[in-house]
Design a protein around this motif. Sequence first.
Motif, PDB file in Angstrom:
ATOM      1  N   ALA A 359     -74.064 -15.785  38.484  1.00 36.78           N
ATOM      2  CA  ALA A 359     -74.375 -16.109  39.878  1.00 36.78           C
ATOM      3  C   ALA A 359     -73.969 -14.964  40.804  1.00 36.78           C
ATOM      4  CB  ALA A 359     -73.661 -17.398  40.289  1.00 36.78           C
ATOM      5  N   PHE A 360     -72.780 -14.425  40.595  1.00 36.22           N
ATOM      6  CA  PHE A 360     -72.316 -13.336  41.442  1.00 36.22           C
ATOM      7  C   PHE A 360     -73.198 -12.104  41.263  1.00 36.22           C
ATOM      8  CE2 PHE A 360     -69.497 -10.097  43.137  1.00 36.22           C
ATOM      9  CZ  PHE A 360     -68.817 -10.755  44.146  1.00 36.22           C
ATOM     10  N   GLY A 361     -73.542 -11.817  40.000  1.00 30.22           N
ATOM     11  CA  GLY A 361     -74.404 -10.661  39.752  1.00 30.22           C
ATOM     12  C   GLY A 361     -75.781 -10.829  40.367  1.00 30.22           C
ATOM     13  N   ALA A 362     -76.363 -12.023  40.222  1.00 29.40           N
ATOM     14  CA  ALA A 362     -77.707 -12.259  40.752  1.00 29.40           C
ATOM     15  C   ALA A 362     -77.724 -12.253  42.280  1.00 29.40           C
ATOM     16  CB  ALA A 362     -78.245 -13.582  40.219  1.00 29.40           C
ATOM     17  N   ILE A 363     -76.745 -12.954  42.900  1.00 28.15           N
ATOM     18  CA  ILE A 363     -76.720 -13.046  44.366  1.00 28.15           C
ATOM     19  C   ILE A 363     -76.390 -11.692  44.988  1.00 28.15           C
ATOM     20  CG2 ILE A 363     -75.606 -14.125  46.349  1.00 28.15           C
ATOM     21  CD1 ILE A 363     -75.126 -16.584  44.595  1.00 28.15           C
TER      22      ILE A 363
END
Length: 399
Positions: A359-363
């Motif tokens: 999630a952190f990487g995608a966002i």
Amino acid sequence: MTTTRACAARLPCPAPHTRHWPAVTTAALTATVTVMPGFTVGALAPALESGLGLSRSAIGLALSCFYAATALGSPIARRVAARFPVHRVLAAAALSAAAVMLGASQATGMISLTVLLLLGGLSNALVQPAVGRLIAARTPAHRRSLAAGVVGAALAAATFVPGLLVALVLPAHGWRVSLLTAGLVALLVTALAPLARAPLEPAGPTRTGGHPRTGRTLLLWSSAAALAATGNNAVATYFVHLGTDSGLSPTTAGHLLTASSVLAIAVRVAAGALTDRAPGRNPTVIAAMMCTGGFGLALIAAGTPVAFTVGALLAFSAGWGWTGLLLATALHLVTDQAEYAGHTVQVGIYTGATIAPFAFGAISGALGFTPTALVAATAAFAGAGAITAGAVHLRRSER
């Protein structure tokens, strides 16, 4: 008198003259190396992206698989920890972690890296239930927060070696040698497992919960762990990325990661020692730590070198220093179900850890690090609220 009554009730009772610290230290070192595959791959993410031609989201997905395997494998691990001697469980977990990192040093692409991390996550699931049993059976009640703090420091210590690898090994020798070195470190810890050998009280029945009030409280605390771990795990995983985006060099970010890890270890051990004097206040201390971590994450969102340094120190030390205290608090609540207490805390922490990397990487890939860090800060504050709600529910149900 208290110990006698506990033994009469068939609760785990530490032998009064048993030396428990060698076993606790061995458990802490094992917990360190079993979670190291995730943190090492995270710290080496920029090099892995260029070396294997992977995107930030792809690395995040592979890391999420590691943490998901830990969370989903926890119910089975709880039963294994109850059935086999603790020292054998710890040895198997450390040996598996070493094999995973040695294998990852030879990875050729996304599939091989993800499969190895999945296997590493499954072996990592063995640790917390075994540790819960060990602490409940061998540690005096007035030292359990300290013992759990020492083991909880493993999550901070697991970022110490990757920080050194990024700062000292990666620039000269590359990511493959860095992973190889991490694997050899884990292999050394395997040899310490016999120190955890000891006659333990028979494991209690592997129930899925106790009194309804206990089950609801543990559910709230597990949810709090998931929320708070989401933000802090993201920072630990993408520390070098966040540091360089804030204006630090990769080497400086690696040194700062190492320093933050040392501070986090000290805070966890000190918090455990202090809260042993008043264990009933553990939920309040945990909530305060989560709020401090949320403030640190908000500082990281500022995107300057000074703000990142201060925010990272806060997020690592206080913001992530509650894991051992939460384990001790859960053990106090369900003393006769030590594996269940460890399993519940582990599920919460690693559910959050599962969400964080991908999630952190995608966002952050879509919106940048600043808004993503603010989302992580919000999750930490929500975790503090859930801890408080669980404590309030427990007090009301005891009236």
